[in-house]
Structures are given as structure tokens and as C-alpha cells.
Scaffold this motif. Structure first.
Motif, PDB file in Angstrom:
ATOM      1  N   ARG A 233      49.189  34.032  40.885  1.00 18.09           N
ATOM      2  CA  ARG A 233      48.749  34.527  42.188  1.00 18.09           C
ATOM      3  C   ARG A 233      47.233  34.364  42.258  1.00 18.09           C
ATOM      4  NH1 ARG A 233      46.091  39.257  42.294  1.00 18.09           N
ATOM      5  NH2 ARG A 233      46.195  40.554  40.443  1.00 18.09           N
ATOM      6  N   PRO A 234      46.689  34.309  43.459  1.00 14.25           N
ATOM      7  CA  PRO A 234      45.227  34.196  43.582  1.00 14.25           C
ATOM      8  C   PRO A 234      44.541  35.454  43.073  1.00 14.25           C
ATOM      9  CG  PRO A 234      46.318  33.655  45.659  1.00 14.25           C
ATOM     10  CD  PRO A 234      47.366  34.225  44.748  1.00 14.25           C
ATOM     11  N   TYR A 235      43.407  35.256  42.393  1.00 14.06           N
ATOM     12  CA  TYR A 235      42.578  36.377  41.969  1.00 14.06           C
ATOM     13  C   TYR A 235      41.805  36.852  43.192  1.00 14.06           C
ATOM     14  CZ  TYR A 235      39.247  39.140  39.236  1.00 14.06           C
ATOM     15  OH  TYR A 235      38.489  40.163  38.729  1.00 14.06           O
ATOM     16  N   ASP A 236      41.823  38.161  43.449  1.00 11.79           N
ATOM     17  CA  ASP A 236      41.305  38.720  44.694  1.00 11.79           C
ATOM     18  C   ASP A 236      39.788  38.747  44.818  1.00 11.79           C
ATOM     19  OD1 ASP A 236      43.921  39.216  45.534  1.00 11.79           O
ATOM     20  OD2 ASP A 236      43.951  41.189  44.580  1.00 11.79           O
ATOM     21  N   LEU A 237      39.076  38.738  43.708  1.00 12.20           N
ATOM     22  CA  LEU A 237      37.619  38.879  43.735  1.00 12.20           C
ATOM     23  C   LEU A 237      36.939  37.551  43.432  1.00 12.20           C
ATOM     24  CD1 LEU A 237      37.381  42.212  41.718  1.00 12.20           C
ATOM     25  CD2 LEU A 237      37.404  41.938  44.195  1.00 12.20           C
ATOM     26  N   ALA A 238      35.637  37.484  43.700  1.00 14.64           N
ATOM     27  CA  ALA A 238      34.868  36.296  43.335  1.00 14.64           C
ATOM     28  C   ALA A 238      34.868  36.193  41.818  1.00 14.64           C
ATOM     29  CB  ALA A 238      33.444  36.412  43.866  1.00 14.64           C
TER      30      ALA A 238
ATOM     31  N   GLY B 133      37.265  33.934  42.434  1.00 14.72           N
ATOM     32  CA  GLY B 133      38.567  33.404  42.833  1.00 14.72           C
ATOM     33  C   GLY B 133      39.315  32.880  41.630  1.00 14.72           C
ATOM     34  N   GLY B 134      40.068  31.828  41.846  1.00 11.54           N
ATOM     35  CA  GLY B 134      40.894  31.272  40.782  1.00 11.54           C
ATOM     36  C   GLY B 134      42.272  31.891  40.791  1.00 11.54           C
ATOM     37  N   LEU B 135      42.968  31.758  39.678  1.00 13.35           N
ATOM     38  CA  LEU B 135      44.344  32.231  39.593  1.00 13.35           C
ATOM     39  C   LEU B 135      44.523  33.249  38.479  1.00 13.35           C
ATOM     40  CD1 LEU B 135      46.312  28.870  39.919  1.00 13.35           C
ATOM     41  CD2 LEU B 135      45.989  30.617  41.690  1.00 13.35           C
ATOM     42  N   GLU B 136      45.404  34.193  38.721  1.00 11.26           N
ATOM     43  CA  GLU B 136      45.909  35.096  37.699  1.00 11.26           C
ATOM     44  C   GLU B 136      47.233  34.499  37.242  1.00 11.26           C
ATOM     45  OE1 GLU B 136      44.772  38.907  36.890  1.00 11.26           O
ATOM     46  OE2 GLU B 136      43.283  37.317  36.858  1.00 11.26           O
ATOM     47  N   LEU B 137      47.357  34.220  35.951  1.00 10.25           N
ATOM     48  CA  LEU B 137      48.555  33.621  35.383  1.00 10.25           C
ATOM     49  C   LEU B 137      49.418  34.705  34.760  1.00 10.25           C
ATOM     50  CD1 LEU B 137      46.781  30.661  33.548  1.00 10.25           C
ATOM     51  CD2 LEU B 137      47.641  30.732  35.912  1.00 10.25           C
ATOM     52  N   GLU B 138      50.706  34.674  35.057  1.00  3.85           N
ATOM     53  CA  GLU B 138      51.614  35.679  34.517  1.00  3.85           C
ATOM     54  C   GLU B 138      52.126  35.259  33.148  1.00  3.85           C
ATOM     55  OE1 GLU B 138      54.967  38.167  36.630  1.00  3.85           O
ATOM     56  OE2 GLU B 138      55.818  36.276  35.878  1.00  3.85           O
TER      57      GLU B 138
END
Length: 169
Positions: free
Chosen positions: A151-156, A158-163
Motif C-alpha cells: 500500500r502507499p506510504y501516507d507520509l513524505a 511516499g513510496g510503498l509499505e510492503l506486507e
């Protein structure tokens, strides 16, 4: 030099000052790992920190800390975001001088959260920022594997959060 006789325990509302100090340390060490900015954390009042400390007193959450004498040297937490995904590992931090297999802090904290998670599901899930290579290596070493979800990382910045997920049984 640190003691090999650190204690793993749950947080309480009365721990609010230590909870605050460790959270600020975490955010200064690796700002994109915790879904909160340092600026936001600095604005949290005493009641907010007491509420955060009290999370360790709840059955549906686990907030564990490693304490060496008077120094809080690490933390990991677990909570259940929803019934379908089960327990989730969050807020993972170990002070630099306590990192590594020799110190044992990371493994003992994870074991404490896993013991809590066993009462709530068969797996433990986490999200890690795609640029946090050190954390990814740590999680893989301890049995977590990528699910392919992100999912997208919410803060600067940015980037992705990987599960990642780890079977507990």
C-alpha cells in the motif's frame, strides 16, 4: 556497555514519560518507519502519552519494551486492525547500541509479541517501508516472508509499505 540482563515488560499509563522519550528517539533514528512525524509526536500532550502507555495494559494490544536498568532500549507492539487480517506487528525499534543477535533484544521483544499474537491468530503480519533494507533483512531472518501485497506510504517521501507475514503455528 549494556547489560545482558535487560527486562521485557508491557507498558502502562504511568510510563508516559519513557514512552514519549523512546518514541521521539525512534522517530529521530528512522523517520519513515512509524507512520508519524517527529513534529506530530512533539505536539502530543501528557494525556496522549498516557493513553499510548496504557495500550500495554489492554488484552487486544501488546506494547512491549526492553529496559536495561533505567534505559528503555527497544519496543515492539501488536494490535488487531480487523478480524480478517489478524495480529499485526508495529512500532519496532531497538536502540543502535542494542541491535544485533549478540544483544538479543530484538528476538526477545518479538517473542513477547508473538506470544500475545498466538492468542489472536495463526500468523503475525507487518508492513515495512520498501527502502528499509535493514528491517527487511531482520524480518526475513526471523521467518517473515513477503505476501506480494503493498500500500502507499501516507507520509513524505511516499513510496510503498510492503506486507510480510510469519506463521505462528
Amino acid at each position: 556497555m549494556h547489560s545482558p540482563e535487560f527486562v521485557i515488560r508491557s507498558t502502562t499509563a504511568g510510563d508516559w514519560q519513557a514512552v514519549r522519550a523512546l518514541r521521539l528517539e525512534m522517530l529521530r533514528d528512522f523517520p519513515i518507519a512509524y507512520g508519524e512525524t517527529l513534529e506530530h509526536a512533539l505536539d502530543v500532550d501528557e494525556e496522549g502519552w498516557r493513553l499510548r502507555g496504557a495500550r500495554g495494559e489492554r488484552a487486544d494490544q501488546a506494547v512491549k519494551v526492553a529496559v536495561d536498568g533505567d534505559r528503555w532500549v527497544g519496543t515492539m507492539a501488536g494490535y488487531i486492525p480487523d478480524a480478517t487480517t489478524g495480529p499485526m506487528l508495529v512500532g519496532v525499534y531497538v536502540a543502535p547500541e542494542y541491535r544485533g543477535d549478540a544483544a538479543g533484544v530484538s528476538r526477545r521483544l518479538l517473542e513477547a509479541v508473538e506470544n500475545w499474537a498466538l492468542g489472536h491468530g495463526d500468523t503475525l503480519r507487518l508492513e515495512v517501508h520498501e527502502t528499509n533494507a535493514r528491517a527487511i533483512r531482520f524480518y526475513e531472518k526471523l521467518g517473515f516472508t513477503f505476501t506480494g501485497r503493498n500500500r502507499p506510504y501516507d507520509l513524505a517521501p511516499g513510496g510503498l509499505e510492503l506486507e510480510m507475514i510469519k506463521p505462528l503455528r
